[in-house]
Design an enzyme around this catalytic site. Sequence first.
Site, PDB file in Angstrom:
ATOM      1  N   PHE A 172      56.639  -3.272   2.622  1.00 42.67           N
ATOM      2  CA  PHE A 172      55.287  -3.112   2.098  1.00 42.67           C
ATOM      3  C   PHE A 172      54.731  -1.747   2.474  1.00 42.67           C
ATOM      4  O   PHE A 172      54.892  -1.289   3.609  1.00 42.67           O
ATOM      5  CB  PHE A 172      54.334  -4.159   2.684  1.00 42.67           C
ATOM      6  CG  PHE A 172      54.688  -5.582   2.421  1.00 42.67           C
ATOM      7  CD1 PHE A 172      54.147  -6.266   1.332  1.00 42.67           C
ATOM      8  CD2 PHE A 172      55.546  -6.276   3.276  1.00 42.67           C
ATOM      9  CE1 PHE A 172      54.442  -7.595   1.102  1.00 42.67           C
ATOM     10  CE2 PHE A 172      55.847  -7.604   3.050  1.00 42.67           C
ATOM     11  CZ  PHE A 172      55.300  -8.270   1.955  1.00 42.67           C
ATOM     12  N   ASP A 173      54.023  -1.130   1.550  1.00 39.89           N
ATOM     13  CA  ASP A 173      53.124  -0.039   1.884  1.00 39.89           C
ATOM     14  C   ASP A 173      51.904  -0.653   2.574  1.00 39.89           C
ATOM     15  O   ASP A 173      51.701  -1.873   2.538  1.00 39.89           O
ATOM     16  CB  ASP A 173      52.737   0.704   0.607  1.00 39.89           C
ATOM     17  CG  ASP A 173      51.783   1.853   0.860  1.00 39.89           C
ATOM     18  OD1 ASP A 173      51.823   2.448   1.952  1.00 39.89           O
ATOM     19  OD2 ASP A 173      50.978   2.144  -0.040  1.00 39.89           O
TER      20      ASP A 173
END
Length: 384
Positions: free
Chosen positions: A229-230
Amino acid sequence: MTLYPGQVMKGQNPMPLTPPPNSNGDSNDSWDENKGFCESVGPTKKPQTEPVRRARKVEGGIFFPKPENAVTIAVSSRVLFRTEKEQKVFEEKGVEEYLNYQVQHENEPLAPGPAFPFVKALEAVNSQLRELYPESEELFDIVLVTYNHAHVGVRLINTINHHNLFIERFCMTGGSSPIGYLKAWHTNLYLSADAEKVQEALAEGIAAATMFMPEKQVEVSETQLRVAFDGDAVLFSDESERIFKAHGLDKFFEHERENEHTLLEHGPLKGFLEALGKLQKKFYAKGHRLNCPIRTYLVTARSAASSGIRALKTLRAWGLETDEALFLAGAPKGPMLEKIRPHIYFDDQMFHIEGAAERGTIAAHVPYGIAQMYSHRKSTNSAK
């Protein structure tokens, strides 16, 4: 390499943001002569060598996880399988010829698409969960969502059986929007090739992303699900990104220092990380923390000392964690993702998606937040 919303396959023409007047699979136009339908497809034959199925026999009946108990992943047929040839038939010859083509080729399985390795990894996790918790309904439940007419269902079922996938729940809408059905399924994540439908799902509070497939693809684990995930505008809100876009990097660092003890608001995929965390804890409870078949990663362009502490404190306050956290201080994400080899990577900025795809990572765009108002040309100076 430049990717466009709706482009998921090598060699496939970029899809316009606005769907064409008709579409075979991912358009919002109705099929005038047919009603959309959504139903659970009955059990299908599986090879004897397959692992024990998710369904449990109770007093002679077969029961599947209730949607409210499962982690429901809805995937479009166009990201689970490759459909370039079928799309071309539709665009050149129209809907009737397209339907005839699908019926004539219904015994020819479709090739795997960008979501395929991710779905296989979900099933691998389910196999281990069933061994540890035979009676539990806390599992991944995969729903195939498609705008296709029901006639195409035969080919999709044959393809699923050919690839030994366990997908019994279909939602075939005949051109209607699937969003209402996604809510009814208690969907935790929706993956599609249709950027507009992804945006519609996000607006309804459903975690969603547009999938892209790189021209080359690295091998991924068959036994451990890896999800990257960012941070900002994915797990967190775009509050800090707005500061960076409006006032630059120095103001961004100042804002983060002043708000170090103020939690970030949640972003569109926070709930999906939470769902993964709940399943991870089931493995931890059985002594499998070090060899857990689910592994999560935070891959952010934030700097650790200057702005990373707020992100970590926010996750901790939410009762969430990622197994690994990479603070890259603006360095390209592609090389790190190439080492991680995730089954899917979520980011809100297209230049990060492109950088990941160039290295062979399957990436998914989350069209959320202030970054959608800016050009997605590559940059080495993003705050996140």
